[in-house]
Enzyme design. Structure first.
Site, PDB file in Angstrom:
ATOM      1  N   ASP A   9       0.857  -1.189   0.000  1.00  0.00           N
ATOM      2  CA  ASP A   9       0.000   0.000   0.000  1.00  0.00           C
ATOM      3  C   ASP A   9       0.888   1.232   0.000  1.00  0.00           C
ATOM      4  O   ASP A   9       2.088   1.147   0.266  1.00  0.00           O
ATOM      5  CB  ASP A   9      -0.918   0.005   1.233  1.00  0.00           C
ATOM      6  CG  ASP A   9      -1.848   1.220   1.271  1.00  0.00           C
ATOM      7  OD1 ASP A   9      -2.664   1.355   0.339  1.00  0.00           O
ATOM      8  OD2 ASP A   9      -1.754   2.039   2.194  1.00  0.00           O
ATOM      9  N   SER A  10       0.279   2.383  -0.260  1.00  0.00           N
ATOM     10  CA  SER A  10       1.013   3.644  -0.217  1.00  0.00           C
ATOM     11  C   SER A  10       1.412   4.023   1.204  1.00  0.00           C
ATOM     12  O   SER A  10       2.243   4.908   1.399  1.00  0.00           O
ATOM     13  CB  SER A  10       0.163   4.763  -0.822  1.00  0.00           C
ATOM     14  OG  SER A  10      -1.021   4.947  -0.053  1.00  0.00           O
ATOM     15  N   CYS A  72      -4.044  -0.881  -2.350  1.00  0.00           N
ATOM     16  CA  CYS A  72      -4.093   0.571  -2.538  1.00  0.00           C
ATOM     17  C   CYS A  72      -4.974   0.806  -3.751  1.00  0.00           C
ATOM     18  O   CYS A  72      -4.694   0.266  -4.834  1.00  0.00           O
ATOM     19  CB  CYS A  72      -2.687   1.118  -2.782  1.00  0.00           C
ATOM     20  SG  CYS A  72      -2.634   2.852  -3.311  1.00  0.00           S
ATOM     21  N   GLU A 151      -2.533   8.845   7.829  1.00  0.00           N
ATOM     22  CA  GLU A 151      -1.096   8.558   7.880  1.00  0.00           C
ATOM     23  C   GLU A 151      -0.426   9.209   9.082  1.00  0.00           C
ATOM     24  O   GLU A 151       0.558   8.697   9.613  1.00  0.00           O
ATOM     25  CB  GLU A 151      -0.406   9.036   6.598  1.00  0.00           C
ATOM     26  CG  GLU A 151      -0.615   8.140   5.394  1.00  0.00           C
ATOM     27  CD  GLU A 151       0.075   6.791   5.528  1.00  0.00           C
ATOM     28  OE1 GLU A 151       1.162   6.717   6.111  1.00  0.00           O
ATOM     29  OE2 GLU A 151      -0.512   5.797   5.051  1.00  0.00           O
ATOM     30  N   CYS A 183     -10.650   4.031  -0.741  1.00  0.00           N
ATOM     31  CA  CYS A 183      -9.261   4.163  -0.312  1.00  0.00           C
ATOM     32  C   CYS A 183      -9.144   3.324   0.940  1.00  0.00           C
ATOM     33  O   CYS A 183      -9.992   3.442   1.849  1.00  0.00           O
ATOM     34  CB  CYS A 183      -8.902   5.622  -0.035  1.00  0.00           C
ATOM     35  SG  CYS A 183      -7.261   5.855   0.712  1.00  0.00           S
ATOM     36  N   HIS A 185      -7.371   3.577   3.373  1.00  0.00           N
ATOM     37  CA  HIS A 185      -7.182   4.369   4.593  1.00  0.00           C
ATOM     38  C   HIS A 185      -8.516   4.697   5.268  1.00  0.00           C
ATOM     39  O   HIS A 185      -8.571   4.925   6.482  1.00  0.00           O
ATOM     40  CB  HIS A 185      -6.470   5.689   4.276  1.00  0.00           C
ATOM     41  CG  HIS A 185      -5.022   5.570   3.961  1.00  0.00           C
ATOM     42  ND1 HIS A 185      -4.553   5.081   2.760  1.00  0.00           N
ATOM     43  CD2 HIS A 185      -3.911   5.887   4.683  1.00  0.00           C
ATOM     44  CE1 HIS A 185      -3.231   5.103   2.761  1.00  0.00           C
ATOM     45  NE2 HIS A 185      -2.817   5.587   3.916  1.00  0.00           N
TER      46      HIS A 185
END
Length: 269
Positions: A9-10, A72, A151, A183, A185
Site C-alpha cells: 500500500d502507499s 491501494c 497517515e 481508499c 485508509h
C-alpha cells in the site's frame, strides 16, 4: 518454508486489508509493505504510481510470495495490469471486490464512491460497477485530505469528524444508499464517515471481499497453508517507522499480540 501473501500500500491504509486477511486466514503468513515515505499516491501522476508499485513488487519478490495483493486503490487503478504482466503469481486488487460488495448491498442502484484524486480521476470504480450492472448510478467524490490525516495517526482525534464532514459535503443529501470507501485508509475513519452520512447509507470497505477473493484463489490453486501453521508476519515501511509501527500494532492488536512479528525499514529507495 511457508510462502507468504505479499500485501502493499502507499502507507498504512492496506492494514485494513491485512486485518481482514488475518481474520479469515489466520494461518497465512503476511509480508506487508507500506510506502510511508512517498505517501500519499493520490495526487501523483499515474506513471509515477506505476513506477513506485513496480519498485515495491520487485522488492517483495525476493521473499518468494505466493500472491501479490495491491491494497491501494490508486495503485490498483493504474498499475494492476502492469504488475500482472510482470509476475507469474496471482495479483489481486481492491477495486473489483469493492464494486462487487456495493452491488450486493445497494437496493436503489445509486452508489457513492469516495477516494483519492488519482482513484476518482481514473473512474476505475465507476467502470467496475457498470461492468457488473450497467444501470447503476454513481456519485464520485475525491477526498484528498483523508489519507494524509490517517497517515499522521490522527483518526482518533476530535477534529477527525470536521475533516470528514468537510470532505464529504458534496455527497450529503445525494440519493445514495451505499458509499464505497475507495481508499483503504478510510476504514480508519469509519465512525466519523458513518456519522456524517447517516444510518441510511451503508459503508462499503473492500477489505472483506478482497480477503474472500484471496482465499478463493489460493484454494483453487491449492496454495492455502495448513491450519496448523503459526505464521511469522513481516512488516516493512519506507519511512516514519515509529508512527507506522504504532498504527499497525493498534489496528492489528488482537491478531498479532501473541505472534512473532518482524518490523523492518528497508533502504531500497
Amino acid at each position: 518454508m511457508q510462502q507468504a501473501i505479499a500485501i502493499l500500500d502507499s502507507g498504512v491504509g492496506g492494514l485494513t486489508v491485512v486485518k481482514e486477511v488475518m481474520r479469515q486466514l489466520p494461518q497465512e503468513k503476511i509480508i506487508y509493505f507500506g510506502d510511508t515515505a512517498r505517501s500519499p499516491y493520490g495526487p501523483r501522476a499515474a506513471s509515477e504510481v506505476r513506477l513506485f508499485t513496480r519498485q515495491i513488487v520487485d522488492y517483495l519478490l525476493q521473499f518468494n510470495p505466493k500472491m501479490i495483493v495491491i491494497a491501494c486503490n490508486t495503485a490498483t487503478a493504474v498499475a494492476i495490469e502492469d504488475i500482472r504482466a510482470r509476475v507469474s503469481i496471482p495479483v489481486v486488487g481492491v477495486i473489483t471486490p469493492g464494486a462487487r460488495a456495493a452491488i450486493k448491498t445497494t437496493r436503489s442502484g445509486i452508489i457513492g464512491v469516495i477516494g483519492t484524486d488519482g482513484t476518482i480521476r481514473s473512474q476505475a470504480y465507476e467502470n467496475a460497477l457498470k461492468m457488473i450492472s450497467p444501470d447503476i448510478r454513481v456519485y464520485s467524490q475525491a477526498c484528498p485530505l483523508l489519507a494524509p490525516f490517517v497517515e499522521r495517526g490522527l483518526f482518533h482525534v476530535d477534529s477527525a469528524y470536521r475533516v470528514v464532514e468537510q470532505s464529504l459535503q458534496p455527497l450529503i443529501g445525494k440519493p445514495i444508499d451505499c458509499l464505497i470507501l475507495g481508499c483503504t485508509h478510510y476504514p480508519f475513519l469509519m465512525e466519523s464517515i458513518s456519522q456524517v452520512m447517516g444510518p441510511q447509507v451503508n459503508l462499503i470497505s473492500s477489505a472483506e471481499e478482497t480477503a474472500r477473493d484471496i482465499s478463493t484463489i489460493l484454494s483453487q490453486r491449492a496454495l492455502l497453508t495448513p491450519s496448523s501453521e503459526v505464521p511469522i508476519h513481516q512488516f516493512f515501511c519506507s519511512g516514519a517507522p515509529d508512527i507506522f509501527k504504532q498504527i499497525a500494532q493498534s489496528w492489528l492488536r488482537e491478531h498479532i499480540s501473541f505472534l512473532p512479528v518482524v518490523w523492518q525499514v528497508p533502504h531500497f529507495i
